[in-house]
Scaffold this motif. Structure first.
Motif, mmCIF file in Angstrom:
data_model
loop_
_atom_site.group_PDB
_atom_site.id
_atom_site.type_symbol
_atom_site.label_atom_id
_atom_site.label_comp_id
_atom_site.label_asym_id
_atom_site.label_seq_id
_atom_site.Cartn_x
_atom_site.Cartn_y
_atom_site.Cartn_z
ATOM 1 N N SER A 35 0.858 -1.184 0.000
ATOM 2 C CA SER A 35 0.000 0.000 0.000
ATOM 3 C C SER A 35 0.893 1.233 0.000
ATOM 4 O O SER A 35 2.095 1.132 0.251
ATOM 5 C CB SER A 35 -0.938 0.010 1.210
ATOM 6 O OG SER A 35 -0.185 0.042 2.410
ATOM 7 N N GLY A 36 0.297 2.393 -0.279
ATOM 8 C CA GLY A 36 1.109 3.600 -0.364
ATOM 9 C C GLY A 36 2.090 3.539 -1.515
ATOM 10 O O GLY A 36 3.231 4.001 -1.408
ATOM 11 N N TRP A 38 2.176 5.000 -4.634
ATOM 12 C CA TRP A 38 2.673 6.241 -5.226
ATOM 13 C C TRP A 38 3.608 6.973 -4.278
ATOM 14 O O TRP A 38 4.617 7.547 -4.709
ATOM 15 C CB TRP A 38 1.527 7.165 -5.639
ATOM 16 C CG TRP A 38 2.049 8.543 -6.003
ATOM 17 C CD1 TRP A 38 1.754 9.716 -5.398
ATOM 18 C CD2 TRP A 38 2.976 8.844 -7.046
ATOM 19 N NE1 TRP A 38 2.451 10.739 -5.995
ATOM 20 C CE2 TRP A 38 3.208 10.235 -7.010
ATOM 21 C CE3 TRP A 38 3.640 8.081 -8.003
ATOM 22 C CZ2 TRP A 38 4.071 10.884 -7.891
ATOM 23 C CZ3 TRP A 38 4.516 8.717 -8.884
ATOM 24 C CH2 TRP A 38 4.723 10.096 -8.827
ATOM 25 N N GLU A 39 3.330 6.955 -2.992
ATOM 26 C CA GLU A 39 4.196 7.622 -2.038
ATOM 27 C C GLU A 39 5.611 7.052 -2.108
ATOM 28 O O GLU A 39 6.596 7.794 -2.050
ATOM 29 C CB GLU A 39 3.627 7.480 -0.627
ATOM 30 C CG GLU A 39 2.378 8.302 -0.358
ATOM 31 C CD GLU A 39 1.116 7.715 -0.985
ATOM 32 O OE1 GLU A 39 1.158 6.552 -1.463
ATOM 33 O OE2 GLU A 39 0.087 8.427 -0.987
ATOM 34 N N ALA A 40 5.730 5.731 -2.246
ATOM 35 C CA ALA A 40 7.049 5.104 -2.367
ATOM 36 C C ALA A 40 7.741 5.523 -3.656
ATOM 37 O O ALA A 40 8.939 5.827 -3.676
ATOM 38 C CB ALA A 40 6.910 3.586 -2.301
ATOM 39 N N CYS A 41 6.980 5.550 -4.749
ATOM 40 C CA CYS A 41 7.544 5.930 -6.038
ATOM 41 C C CYS A 41 7.966 7.397 -6.042
ATOM 42 O O CYS A 41 9.058 7.748 -6.503
ATOM 43 C CB CYS A 41 6.511 5.661 -7.129
ATOM 44 S SG CYS A 41 7.107 5.944 -8.804
ATOM 45 N N ALA A 42 7.113 8.252 -5.519
ATOM 46 C CA ALA A 42 7.420 9.683 -5.463
ATOM 47 C C ALA A 42 8.640 9.948 -4.601
ATOM 48 O O ALA A 42 9.496 10.786 -4.940
ATOM 49 C CB ALA A 42 6.213 10.457 -4.938
ATOM 50 N N GLY A 43 8.748 9.246 -3.476
ATOM 51 C CA GLY A 43 9.911 9.409 -2.616
ATOM 52 C C GLY A 43 11.196 9.038 -3.322
ATOM 53 O O GLY A 43 12.228 9.711 -3.178
ATOM 54 N N ARG A 46 12.030 11.851 -5.854
ATOM 55 C CA ARG A 46 12.565 13.023 -5.154
ATOM 56 C C ARG A 46 14.013 12.783 -4.711
ATOM 57 O O ARG A 46 14.871 13.662 -4.803
ATOM 58 C CB ARG A 46 11.701 13.353 -3.937
ATOM 59 C CG ARG A 46 10.317 13.898 -4.254
ATOM 60 C CD ARG A 46 9.677 14.457 -2.982
ATOM 61 N NE ARG A 46 8.267 14.742 -3.169
ATOM 62 C CZ ARG A 46 7.289 13.928 -2.814
ATOM 63 N NH1 ARG A 46 7.572 12.751 -2.254
ATOM 64 N NH2 ARG A 46 6.024 14.256 -3.019
ATOM 65 N N LEU A 97 5.015 16.481 -9.517
ATOM 66 C CA LEU A 97 6.275 16.512 -8.778
ATOM 67 C C LEU A 97 7.278 17.467 -9.422
ATOM 68 O O LEU A 97 8.026 18.164 -8.725
ATOM 69 C CB LEU A 97 6.906 15.119 -8.730
ATOM 70 C CG LEU A 97 6.437 14.106 -7.703
ATOM 71 C CD1 LEU A 97 7.257 12.836 -7.856
ATOM 72 C CD2 LEU A 97 6.551 14.644 -6.298
#
Length: 301
Positions: A35-36, A38-43, A46, A97
């Motif tokens: 779960s989460g 996109w947050e992992a990918c975005a991190g 970045r 982003l």
């Protein structure tokens, strides 16, 4: 000015900085979480951008993703990422982003084809198919020196060619797709159903090469199905070269011998007599290399 490449795989994300044409540097990876996502990918993005310098300096991002995809609207539906299976607007998310960047998307098979055409076994080959055989199975088509993406971007997605004699249900909703029979994950599932106790395609290949009968049978089964799919696709596309990469494709002769035998059995037409099936020369990071080429220029597809 910073250019990034992103690989959205079934089990991992990878990203790096594009320099010197299609070379990818400072590559970082992260597992796809349950779960989460996109947050992992975005991190990860970045982190890579920050390591390269200024996040605001990112001018282009090339994305290679497991399929299906819809490049018309920038949406992906990776079958092996449940959170995104109903669709995720990845181009819009990446653009948010990096607001000053051009974002381009292609299916991972098209990126593999781009990588092989630029730096691998398809250099100088005008008409060919590139395949990835790993946790899933994908592909990309080279026609007259350019990658064919089709109406929605899924051209070359050979994993969902139906192979004869197999009734295995596929995650796509179909039955008998070569991905459901011959991918690393599918081969492991079959071997475990026969009593083998390992967990990964790497372990399965190692067991086969040590003489484990179930593992040997699993690789023979996979190679045969792959050869059937390759013969069908080659007859349809009128190509003379197929290149295969991906982790499970590195299983050795116990996979490749039945694969080539099935190609010989099924590719009987005169115009397929010169068909070559070759291992990839871009053994690691091919999707990233293709995504880098995509980030540099959309004229390649």
């Amino acid at each position: 000015m910073t250019v990034l490449a992103l690989d959205i795989g079934a089990t991992k994300f990878a990203a790096g900085v594009v320099r010197d044409g299609v070379e990818v540097h400072d590559v970082r990876r992260v597992d796809v979480p349950p779960s989460g996502v996109w947050e992992a990918c975005a991190g990860l993005l970045r982190e890579v951008a920050a390591a390269a310098g200024d996040v605001s300096a990112v001018t282009a991002v090339g994305i290679g993703s497991a399929g299906p995809v819809d490049v018309r609207i920038g949406v992906i539906n990776p079958l092996n990422i449940p959170e995104w299976k109903s669709g995720f607007a990845v181009v819009e998310a990446v653009a948010a982003l990096f607001p000053t960047a051009t974002v381009r998307l292609a299916i991972d098979g098209a990126c593999l084809a781009l990588a092989e055409f630029h730096v691998g076994a398809l250099r100088g080959v005008a008409n060919a198919l590139a395949m990835t055989v790993s946790s899933g199975i994908g592909g990309g088509i080279i026609e007259d020196g350019r990658v064919v993406v089709g109406r929605t971007g899924n051209a070359g997605h050979i994993g969902h060619i139906v192979v004869p004699g197999w009734d295995v249900p596929c995650a796509c909703g179909g039955v008998g797709c070569v991905e459901a029979v011959a991918s690393g994950m599918s081969s492991v599932r079959w071997a475990r159903s026969q009593g083998w106790t390992g967990d990964t395609g790497v372990q399965l290949a190692a067991a086969a090469n040590e003489g484990d009968e179930i593992a040997v049978a699993a690789l023979h089964r996979s190679g045969t199905a792959l050869g059937q799919a390759i013969a069908s696709a080659s007859a349809l596309l009128d190509i003379d070269t197929v290149v295969i990469g991906g982790g499970f494709a590195e299983s050795g002769a116990l996979l490749w011998d039945p694969l080539r035998a099935a190609v010989r059995e099924h590719a009987g037409l005169q115009y397929l007599r010169e068909l070559r099936v070759l291992p990839s020369r871009v053994t690691h990071g091919a999707t990233l290399v293709g995504a880098a080429a995509l980030a540099r220029s959309e004229d390649l597809v």
